[in-house]
Design an enzyme around this catalytic site. Structure first.
Site, PDB file in Angstrom:
ATOM      1  N   CYS A 138       0.872  -1.173   0.000  1.00 52.78           N
ATOM      2  CA  CYS A 138       0.000   0.000   0.000  1.00 52.78           C
ATOM      3  C   CYS A 138       0.907   1.221   0.000  1.00 52.78           C
ATOM      4  O   CYS A 138       1.872   1.284   0.772  1.00 52.78           O
ATOM      5  CB  CYS A 138      -0.912  -0.027   1.223  1.00 52.78           C
ATOM      6  SG  CYS A 138      -1.848  -1.577   1.311  1.00 52.78           S
ATOM      7  N   CYS A 141       1.820   3.361   3.233  1.00 53.33           N
ATOM      8  CA  CYS A 141       2.151   2.627   4.463  1.00 53.33           C
ATOM      9  C   CYS A 141       3.649   2.337   4.520  1.00 53.33           C
ATOM     10  O   CYS A 141       4.228   1.822   3.565  1.00 53.33           O
ATOM     11  CB  CYS A 141       1.359   1.320   4.506  1.00 53.33           C
ATOM     12  SG  CYS A 141       1.853   0.225   5.832  1.00 53.33           S
ATOM     13  N   GLY A 198       2.138  -6.158   8.902  1.00 54.25           N
ATOM     14  CA  GLY A 198       1.701  -7.373   8.222  1.00 54.25           C
ATOM     15  C   GLY A 198       0.227  -7.425   7.901  1.00 54.25           C
ATOM     16  O   GLY A 198      -0.576  -6.652   8.417  1.00 54.25           O
ATOM     17  N   GLU A 199      -0.115  -8.353   7.009  1.00 52.52           N
ATOM     18  CA  GLU A 199      -1.508  -8.598   6.642  1.00 52.52           C
ATOM     19  C   GLU A 199      -1.928  -9.894   7.348  1.00 52.52           C
ATOM     20  O   GLU A 199      -1.536 -10.990   6.937  1.00 52.52           O
ATOM     21  CB  GLU A 199      -1.614  -8.724   5.112  1.00 52.52           C
ATOM     22  CG  GLU A 199      -2.949  -9.244   4.606  1.00 52.52           C
ATOM     23  CD  GLU A 199      -4.170  -8.582   5.216  1.00 52.52           C
ATOM     24  OE1 GLU A 199      -4.338  -7.367   5.096  1.00 52.52           O
ATOM     25  OE2 GLU A 199      -4.988  -9.305   5.840  1.00 52.52           O
ATOM     26  N   SER A 230      -7.670  -6.315  11.400  1.00 54.65           N
ATOM     27  CA  SER A 230      -7.755  -5.354  10.302  1.00 54.65           C
ATOM     28  C   SER A 230      -7.151  -5.967   9.048  1.00 54.65           C
ATOM     29  O   SER A 230      -6.044  -6.504   9.081  1.00 54.65           O
ATOM     30  CB  SER A 230      -6.991  -4.081  10.689  1.00 54.65           C
ATOM     31  OG  SER A 230      -6.897  -3.218   9.583  1.00 54.65           O
ATOM     32  N   SER A 252      -9.523  -1.925   5.723  1.00 52.48           N
ATOM     33  CA  SER A 252      -8.772  -0.747   5.286  1.00 52.48           C
ATOM     34  C   SER A 252      -9.300  -0.329   3.931  1.00 52.48           C
ATOM     35  O   SER A 252      -8.797  -0.778   2.906  1.00 52.48           O
ATOM     36  CB  SER A 252      -7.285  -1.099   5.173  1.00 52.48           C
ATOM     37  OG  SER A 252      -6.785  -1.402   6.446  1.00 52.48           O
ATOM     38  N   LEU A 253     -10.308   0.514   3.920  1.00 47.46           N
ATOM     39  CA  LEU A 253     -10.963   0.867   2.662  1.00 47.46           C
ATOM     40  C   LEU A 253     -10.188   1.965   1.915  1.00 47.46           C
ATOM     41  O   LEU A 253      -9.721   1.761   0.810  1.00 47.46           O
ATOM     42  CB  LEU A 253     -12.408   1.286   2.939  1.00 47.46           C
ATOM     43  CG  LEU A 253     -13.290   1.422   1.711  1.00 47.46           C
ATOM     44  CD1 LEU A 253     -13.432   0.116   0.956  1.00 47.46           C
ATOM     45  CD2 LEU A 253     -14.669   1.954   2.082  1.00 47.46           C
ATOM     46  N   HIS A 254     -10.103   3.123   2.512  1.00 50.76           N
ATOM     47  CA  HIS A 254      -9.243   4.239   2.060  1.00 50.76           C
ATOM     48  C   HIS A 254      -9.590   4.879   0.725  1.00 50.76           C
ATOM     49  O   HIS A 254      -9.049   5.937   0.389  1.00 50.76           O
ATOM     50  CB  HIS A 254      -7.761   3.822   2.006  1.00 50.76           C
ATOM     51  CG  HIS A 254      -7.242   3.237   3.274  1.00 50.76           C
ATOM     52  ND1 HIS A 254      -7.564   3.723   4.514  1.00 50.76           N
ATOM     53  CD2 HIS A 254      -6.421   2.176   3.504  1.00 50.76           C
ATOM     54  CE1 HIS A 254      -6.959   3.002   5.447  1.00 50.76           C
ATOM     55  NE2 HIS A 254      -6.270   2.055   4.869  1.00 50.76           N
ATOM     56  N   ASN A 329      -0.392   9.463   8.805  1.00 51.69           N
ATOM     57  CA  ASN A 329       0.841   9.635   9.582  1.00 51.69           C
ATOM     58  C   ASN A 329       2.029   9.595   8.644  1.00 51.69           C
ATOM     59  O   ASN A 329       2.317   8.554   8.064  1.00 51.69           O
ATOM     60  CB  ASN A 329       0.981   8.505  10.610  1.00 51.69           C
ATOM     61  CG  ASN A 329      -0.052   8.629  11.703  1.00 51.69           C
ATOM     62  OD1 ASN A 329      -0.171   9.683  12.315  1.00 51.69           O
ATOM     63  ND2 ASN A 329      -0.827   7.579  11.919  1.00 51.69           N
ATOM     64  N   CYS A 372      -0.124   4.394  13.540  1.00 59.43           N
ATOM     65  CA  CYS A 372      -0.564   3.503  12.480  1.00 59.43           C
ATOM     66  C   CYS A 372       0.258   3.670  11.217  1.00 59.43           C
ATOM     67  O   CYS A 372       0.428   4.787  10.733  1.00 59.43           O
ATOM     68  CB  CYS A 372      -1.979   3.883  12.091  1.00 59.43           C
ATOM     69  SG  CYS A 372      -3.186   2.790  12.713  1.00 59.43           S
TER      70      CYS A 372
HETATM   71  N1  SAH Z   1      -2.373  -5.029   6.990  1.00 59.01           N
HETATM   72  C1  SAH Z   1      -3.544  -4.710   7.707  1.00 59.01           C
HETATM   73  C2  SAH Z   1      -3.296  -4.308   9.144  1.00 59.01           C
HETATM   74  C3  SAH Z   1      -2.128  -3.398   9.437  1.00 59.01           C
HETATM   75  S1  SAH Z   1      -2.243  -1.695   8.974  1.00 59.01           S
HETATM   76  C4  SAH Z   1      -4.325  -3.648   6.986  1.00 59.01           C
HETATM   77  O1  SAH Z   1      -3.810  -3.063   6.046  1.00 59.01           O
HETATM   78  O2  SAH Z   1      -5.477  -3.435   7.360  1.00 59.01           O
HETATM   79  C5  SAH Z   1      -3.386  -0.948  10.130  1.00 59.01           C
HETATM   80  C6  SAH Z   1      -4.083   0.309   9.559  1.00 59.01           C
HETATM   81  O3  SAH Z   1      -3.166   1.419   9.420  1.00 59.01           O
HETATM   82  C7  SAH Z   1      -4.638   0.070   8.173  1.00 59.01           C
HETATM   83  O4  SAH Z   1      -5.909   0.623   8.050  1.00 59.01           O
HETATM   84  C8  SAH Z   1      -3.653   0.805   7.314  1.00 59.01           C
HETATM   85  O5  SAH Z   1      -4.180   1.101   6.068  1.00 59.01           O
HETATM   86  C9  SAH Z   1      -3.367   2.024   8.159  1.00 59.01           C
HETATM   87  N2  SAH Z   1      -2.171   2.767   7.762  1.00 59.01           N
HETATM   88  C10 SAH Z   1      -1.090   2.304   7.113  1.00 59.01           C
HETATM   89  N3  SAH Z   1      -0.189   3.301   6.919  1.00 59.01           N
HETATM   90  C11 SAH Z   1      -0.710   4.410   7.480  1.00 59.01           C
HETATM   91  C12 SAH Z   1      -0.237   5.754   7.640  1.00 59.01           C
HETATM   92  N4  SAH Z   1       0.961   6.105   7.216  1.00 59.01           N
HETATM   93  N5  SAH Z   1      -1.037   6.634   8.276  1.00 59.01           N
HETATM   94  C13 SAH Z   1      -2.251   6.239   8.752  1.00 59.01           C
HETATM   95  N6  SAH Z   1      -2.723   4.997   8.657  1.00 59.01           N
HETATM   96  C14 SAH Z   1      -1.977   4.089   8.014  1.00 59.01           C
HETATM   97 FE1  SF4 Z   2      -0.978  -2.478   3.253  1.00 58.28          FE
HETATM   98 FE2  SF4 Z   2      -1.532  -3.232   5.773  1.00 58.28          FE
HETATM   99 FE3  SF4 Z   2       0.570  -4.314   4.453  1.00 58.28          FE
HETATM  100 FE4  SF4 Z   2       0.658  -1.749   5.221  1.00 58.28          FE
HETATM  101  S1  SF4 Z   2       0.566  -3.546   6.572  1.00 58.28           S
HETATM  102  S2  SF4 Z   2       1.279  -2.594   3.221  1.00 58.28           S
HETATM  103  S3  SF4 Z   2      -1.482  -1.137   4.997  1.00 58.28           S
HETATM  104  S4  SF4 Z   2      -1.599  -4.517   3.925  1.00 58.28           S
END
Ligand code: SAH
Ligand code: SF4
Length: 391
Positions: A138, A141, A198-199, A230, A252-254, A329, A372
């Site tokens: 993503c 992230c 992680g996922e 999540s 995590s829709l976004h 963040n 996060c």
């Molecule tokens: N992999 C899973 C769980 C870990 S991330 C997932 O993607 O859902 C937990 C949450 O933090 C997710 O909603 C992710 O999209 C969000 N996230 C990741 N990077 C971020 C950032 N830089 N600022 C705010 N939220 C973030």
């Molecule tokens: Fe995407 Fe969640 Fe993996 Fe970050 S931890 S790359 S938000 S799946």
């Protein structure tokens, strides 16, 4: 920011396995292997289970109702080790972050994960990791910029909860070493979120087994309704997770359009928004009392317009949902910016008017990079520094 601990053990490979992370049947099998007679297996394993997971003891000698010779036998074969703490940091807002070292799989030099504890007035949330790195990427992230090193084991996942309870004095009869900034609640960890590195649905079995330990009444005893997984949207695993683990779910829709979500959350190319929402509608146990949380990171000029907000409301129609707006963040090297505050307010007003309580999640622990999406292992950062230094 204060350093709680900085231990630099030589990386010793444990020959003796830790009992932390064993399931009930796994524990019975291990006891059988060391020669406990068949007729005693159930009783002994249930006694040991309670000591390990109910009381969190770290010394076999404290197992009062287990005969002395068996305690000695156990300590010859096993340990009660949790993942090793490399550093512990505490933010000015009370957030704690532990950097943990886990044995490498031999491929990578960096094998570190992070666990974060966020205290509030009357609740405390523990954010745990499920993988070292992430296979998904993503774009907003930080973890996504690190390649996957490996999946964590059930012991490393449940072990994060256990070591946090050690550190917070959150076992029956225990006391915290540092009591400031802890919630008033009887238990210091009231909620667990699988929102670290992680996922989790790509490490399904280990996460499920660890959550079974977390959930066990005679074990860590955390209610399923206070555990949230999540996911970025691994559609085929969502209903199976509901059936086999039954925790709360966060998505995590976004983004509300496939073209944008394809870019921000690339797994969307495999499992587009419509399929994801269908899986949410069918999530086992979903109801107004057990709503699905939709996470939406606020990215300036990317996904934060009023029409995005209206489309979000339209998309979620008919799904028992909560919406969590997360201010982005930032992390070193990212091009994204967090939406302006008045834009976040406009967005959240539209969502609120449609009947959703949409708390904007205040970032916590930003000064220790614990918020996060900021989690990434220190040795990975170090290697970047080293690379820069070598230029
Ligand atoms: N992999 C899973 C769980 C870990 S991330 C997932 O993607 O859902 C937990 C949450 O933090 C997710 O909603 C992710 O999209 C969000 N996230 C990741 N990077 C971020 C950032 N830089 N600022 C705010 N939220 C973030
Ligand atoms: Fe995407 Fe969640 Fe993996 Fe970050 S931890 S790359 S938000 S799946």
């Amino acid at each position: 920011m204060t350093e709680l601990a900085s231990i630099n053990h030589a990386s010793t490979q444990h020959v003796r396995p830790s009992l932390v992370g064993q399931s009930r049947t796994g524990l019975q099998d291990l006891l059988k292997d060391i020669g406990i007679p068949e007729r005693q297996l159930r009783m002994r394993s249930s006694q040991i289970w309670r000591w390990v997971y109910g009381h969190g003891i770290r010394d076999f000698d404290l197992m009062e109702n287990v005969p002395k010779d068996l305690r000695a036998e156990l300590s010859q074969h096993f340990t009660l080790d949790r993942p090793e703490i490399v550093t512990g940091q505490k933010s000015s807002d009370g957030t704690r972050k532990w950097l943990l070292r886990v044995p490498s799989n031999g491929v990578a030099r960096s094998s570190e994960i992070e666990t974060v504890y966020i205290p509030e007035e009357n609740r405390g949330t523990l954010c745990i990791s499920s993988q070292i790195g992430c296979t998904l990427s993503c774009t907003f992230c930080h973890t996504g910029t690190q390649r996957l090193v490996r999946n964590l084991t059930p012991g490393e996942i449940a072990g994060q909860i256990m070591l946090a309870r050690d550190e917070l004095g959150d076992w029956p009869g225990a006391e915290a070493a540092q009591k400031e900034n802890l919630p008033d609640s009887e238990r210091k960890i009231t909620n667990i979120v699988l929102m670290g590195m992680g996922e989790p649905l790509y490490n399904f079995d280990a996460v499920r087994d660890a959550m079974a330990i977390a959930n066990d009444n005679e074990g860590l005893s955390h209610s399923r309704r206070r555990i949230t997984l999540s996911t970025s949207g691994v559609v085929p695993e969502i209903s199976r997770w509901g059936e086999e683990a039954g925790t709360m779910l966060a998505i995590s829709l976004h983004a509300v359009r496939d073209d944008l979500r394809d870019e921000l959350v690339p797994i969307n190319r495999k499992f587009p928004i419509a399929e994801l929402l269908e899986a949410c509608r069918n999530y086992p146990g979903v109801s107004n009392a057990r709503r699905i949380t939709f996470e939406y990171v606020m990215l300036k000029g990317i996904n934060d317009s009023a029409s995005d907000a209206r489309e979000l409301v339209r998309l979620l129609k008919g799904i028992p949902a909560k919406i969590n707006l997360i201010p982005f963040n930032p992390w070193p090297g990212t091009d994204y910016e967090c939406s302006d505050w008045d834009q976040i307010e406009k967005f959240s007003d539209i969502v609120n008017r449609a009947g959703y309580a949409s708390p904007v999640r205040t970032p916590r622990g930003r000064d220790i990079m614990a918020a996060c999406g900021q989690l990434k292992s220190a040795s990975e950062r170090l290697s970047v520094k080293e690379r820069t230094a070598a230029k």
